[in-house]
Design a protein around this motif. Structure first.
Motif, PDB file in Angstrom:
ATOM      1  N   GLY A  80       0.813  -1.210   0.000  1.00  0.00           N
ATOM      2  CA  GLY A  80       0.000   0.000   0.000  1.00  0.00           C
ATOM      3  C   GLY A  80       0.845   1.257   0.000  1.00  0.00           C
ATOM      4  O   GLY A  80       2.077   1.200  -0.035  1.00  0.00           O
ATOM      5  N   SER A  89      -2.369  12.233  -1.042  1.00  0.00           N
ATOM      6  CA  SER A  89      -3.767  11.792  -0.983  1.00  0.00           C
ATOM      7  C   SER A  89      -4.567  12.658  -0.018  1.00  0.00           C
ATOM      8  O   SER A  89      -5.694  13.073  -0.316  1.00  0.00           O
ATOM      9  CB  SER A  89      -3.805  10.318  -0.555  1.00  0.00           C
ATOM     10  N   ILE A  92      -5.301  16.024  -1.585  1.00  0.00           N
ATOM     11  CA  ILE A  92      -6.314  15.903  -2.643  1.00  0.00           C
ATOM     12  C   ILE A  92      -7.694  15.701  -2.030  1.00  0.00           C
ATOM     13  O   ILE A  92      -8.680  16.298  -2.465  1.00  0.00           O
ATOM     14  CB  ILE A  92      -5.961  14.751  -3.613  1.00  0.00           C
TER      15      ILE A  92
ATOM     16  N   GLU B  87      -5.805  -1.965 -13.268  1.00  0.00           N
ATOM     17  CA  GLU B  87      -5.369  -0.585 -13.040  1.00  0.00           C
ATOM     18  C   GLU B  87      -5.409   0.225 -14.345  1.00  0.00           C
ATOM     19  O   GLU B  87      -5.824   1.379 -14.352  1.00  0.00           O
ATOM     20  CB  GLU B  87      -3.947  -0.540 -12.460  1.00  0.00           C
ATOM     21  N   LYS B 100     -13.279  12.710 -10.283  1.00  0.00           N
ATOM     22  CA  LYS B 100     -12.528  13.676  -9.466  1.00  0.00           C
ATOM     23  C   LYS B 100     -11.209  13.061  -8.998  1.00  0.00           C
ATOM     24  O   LYS B 100     -10.210  13.769  -8.843  1.00  0.00           O
ATOM     25  CB  LYS B 100     -13.352  14.076  -8.236  1.00  0.00           C
ATOM     26  N   ASP B 105      -4.972   1.967  -3.205  1.00  0.00           N
ATOM     27  CA  ASP B 105      -3.874   1.927  -2.250  1.00  0.00           C
ATOM     28  C   ASP B 105      -2.726   1.090  -2.816  1.00  0.00           C
ATOM     29  O   ASP B 105      -1.870   0.611  -2.078  1.00  0.00           O
ATOM     30  CB  ASP B 105      -4.358   1.330  -0.908  1.00  0.00           C
ATOM     31  N   ASP B 106      -2.732   0.929  -4.141  1.00  0.00           N
ATOM     32  CA  ASP B 106      -1.706   0.114  -4.794  1.00  0.00           C
ATOM     33  C   ASP B 106      -0.487   0.972  -5.104  1.00  0.00           C
ATOM     34  O   ASP B 106      -0.574   1.913  -5.897  1.00  0.00           O
ATOM     35  CB  ASP B 106      -2.286  -0.482  -6.089  1.00  0.00           C
ATOM     36  N   LEU B 107       0.631   0.638  -4.475  1.00  0.00           N
ATOM     37  CA  LEU B 107       1.803   1.503  -4.555  1.00  0.00           C
ATOM     38  C   LEU B 107       2.307   1.707  -5.984  1.00  0.00           C
ATOM     39  O   LEU B 107       2.634   2.832  -6.369  1.00  0.00           O
ATOM     40  CB  LEU B 107       2.933   0.947  -3.669  1.00  0.00           C
ATOM     41  N   LEU B 110      -0.098   4.073  -7.603  1.00  0.00           N
ATOM     42  CA  LEU B 110       0.014   5.418  -7.032  1.00  0.00           C
ATOM     43  C   LEU B 110       1.267   6.135  -7.526  1.00  0.00           C
ATOM     44  O   LEU B 110       1.246   7.355  -7.755  1.00  0.00           O
ATOM     45  CB  LEU B 110       0.023   5.347  -5.496  1.00  0.00           C
ATOM     46  N   LYS B 111       2.342   5.378  -7.708  1.00  0.00           N
ATOM     47  CA  LYS B 111       3.586   5.996  -8.203  1.00  0.00           C
ATOM     48  C   LYS B 111       3.367   6.610  -9.578  1.00  0.00           C
ATOM     49  O   LYS B 111       3.837   7.714  -9.880  1.00  0.00           O
ATOM     50  CB  LYS B 111       4.700   4.949  -8.299  1.00  0.00           C
ATOM     51  N   LYS B 114       1.062   9.670  -9.287  1.00  0.00           N
ATOM     52  CA  LYS B 114       1.837  10.768  -8.704  1.00  0.00           C
ATOM     53  C   LYS B 114       2.684  11.433  -9.793  1.00  0.00           C
ATOM     54  O   LYS B 114       2.733  12.658  -9.910  1.00  0.00           O
ATOM     55  CB  LYS B 114       2.756  10.172  -7.621  1.00  0.00           C
ATOM     56  N   ILE B 118      -2.126  12.821 -11.523  1.00  0.00           N
ATOM     57  CA  ILE B 118      -3.527  12.387 -11.611  1.00  0.00           C
ATOM     58  C   ILE B 118      -4.007  12.209 -10.171  1.00  0.00           C
ATOM     59  O   ILE B 118      -3.365  11.503  -9.393  1.00  0.00           O
ATOM     60  CB  ILE B 118      -3.631  11.061 -12.396  1.00  0.00           C
ATOM     61  N   PRO B 119      -5.102  12.862  -9.808  1.00  0.00           N
ATOM     62  CA  PRO B 119      -5.512  12.838  -8.396  1.00  0.00           C
ATOM     63  C   PRO B 119      -5.917  11.457  -7.898  1.00  0.00           C
ATOM     64  O   PRO B 119      -6.620  10.721  -8.595  1.00  0.00           O
ATOM     65  CB  PRO B 119      -6.707  13.794  -8.354  1.00  0.00           C
ATOM     66  N   PHE B 120      -5.451  11.116  -6.718  1.00  0.00           N
ATOM     67  CA  PHE B 120      -5.813   9.845  -6.095  1.00  0.00           C
ATOM     68  C   PHE B 120      -6.070  10.077  -4.610  1.00  0.00           C
ATOM     69  O   PHE B 120      -5.537  11.009  -4.006  1.00  0.00           O
ATOM     70  CB  PHE B 120      -4.710   8.793  -6.281  1.00  0.00           C
ATOM     71  N   ILE B 121      -6.910   9.195  -4.061  1.00  0.00           N
ATOM     72  CA  ILE B 121      -7.176   9.217  -2.620  1.00  0.00           C
ATOM     73  C   ILE B 121      -7.073   7.784  -2.146  1.00  0.00           C
ATOM     74  O   ILE B 121      -7.710   6.884  -2.709  1.00  0.00           O
ATOM     75  CB  ILE B 121      -8.591   9.785  -2.315  1.00  0.00           C
ATOM     76  N   ILE B 122      -6.276   7.543  -1.120  1.00  0.00           N
ATOM     77  CA  ILE B 122      -6.158   6.175  -0.595  1.00  0.00           C
ATOM     78  C   ILE B 122      -7.349   5.912   0.335  1.00  0.00           C
ATOM     79  O   ILE B 122      -7.926   6.861   0.895  1.00  0.00           O
ATOM     80  CB  ILE B 122      -4.800   5.948   0.112  1.00  0.00           C
ATOM     81  N   ASP B 125      -7.672   7.823   3.684  1.00  0.00           N
ATOM     82  CA  ASP B 125      -7.984   9.248   3.581  1.00  0.00           C
ATOM     83  C   ASP B 125      -9.422   9.471   3.117  1.00  0.00           C
ATOM     84  O   ASP B 125     -10.026  10.492   3.448  1.00  0.00           O
ATOM     85  CB  ASP B 125      -7.006   9.951   2.632  1.00  0.00           C
TER      86      ASP B 125
END
Lengths: 100, 167
Positions: A80, A89, A92, B87, B100, B105-107, B110-111, B114, B118-122, B125
């Motif tokens: 994760g 996150s 955002i 993904e 939006k 939560d996949d690293l 997310l990399k 980032k 591109i907006p992401f929310i884990i 959060d």
């Protein structure tokens, strides 16, 4: 399917013989199984480090995404977002709900 | 309603946190056929409970399953070799329907997100966001964070507890 010929060091041969004895399988099966176990460990290591995604890991290992999640849990592997991604996150998330 | 796209990792973690229904009532949540295949079809074949639960939510139209046409900018597409079909399909969905944010939560995913901003929310959060939006009670959020503790990194779990004001 690919085929390779290679020299096996003595210690690895001992490992293969151990597997033959314990799992009651033939030599080639034992070798394939050991190779797969090594590959599985390597792929899970890549997954943990964020070099492979969950879907990609499941495709390579021919398992479901649930199997992968269960496997990493069993091995105590943590996956994760790291705190770096979490900070992005969080920002955002705040911007998203405030602009709603 | 805020429109979100969710990948398999995000969806399964939200299912395990026991607040997925709350999420689906608070946001317009979308997955792709590939994510449905991974989290419901293949999961049901292996008799995973979460697969049946997620399948039910799709059947009740609480979670939308969308087709994707794989319209991803070529500069981003060439960087997706470490991602699976799931993904990549969610990434495409982001561009196609203009969500939006992507919930994941996949690293590895997310990399990439980032890198291209591109907006992401884990999931953790998202849970806290819902408390701030007052669509989830603090106690329920605390319980949700505890339920997914084993599936997230300790540093993120600790941060979530701090943000929720839990010692």
């Amino acid at each position: 399917m690919a085929s390779y010929s290679l020299r096996i060091p003595q210690n690895l041969e001992m490992l293969i013989n151990l597997r033959i004895e314990n799992e009651k399988v033939d030599k080639l099966t034992a070798l394939r199984q050991i190779l797969y176990l090594g590959a599985e460990n390597y792929v899970l290591d890549l997954y943990e480090k964020g070099n492979l995604s969950l879907s990609k890991t499941s495709e390579i290992l021919n398992k479901s995404v649930y199997d992968i999640i269960q496997l990493v849990q069993k091995r105590g592997i943590k996956t994760g977002a790291t705190i770096d991604e979490q900070k992005i996150s969080e920002k955002i998330a705040k911007n998203t709900w405030k602009k709603k | 309603m805020i429109k979100l796209a969710i990948d398999s990792d995000g969806l399964i973690k939200l299912a395990k946190s026991n607040i997925l229904k709350n999420v689906l009532k608070s946001f317009n949540c979308n997955i792709t056929n590939e994510i449905y295949n991974e989290t419901v079809t293949e999961g049901k074949n292996k008799l995973y409970e979460d697969a049946f639960f997620i399948g039910d939510l799709v059947d009740k139209n609480l979670l939308q399953v969308k087709d994707t046409k794989y319209r991803i900018p070529s500069n981003i597409l060439k960087e997706t070799k470490n991602l699976g079909k799931g993904e990549v399909s969610v990434l495409s969905l982001y561009f196609e329907i203009g969500t939006k944010a992507i919930i994941s939560d996949d690293l590895a995913f997310l990399k990439l997100l980032k890198k291209f901003e591109i907006p992401f929310i884990i999931p953790i959060d998202l849970i806290i966001m819902m408390v701030n939006m007052k669509t989830l009670k603090r106690e329920k959020a605390q319980s949700a964070i505890e339920k997914i503790r084993g599936f997230v990194r300790e540093e993120c779990y600790a941060k979530a507890k701090t943000l929720l004001g839990v010692k």
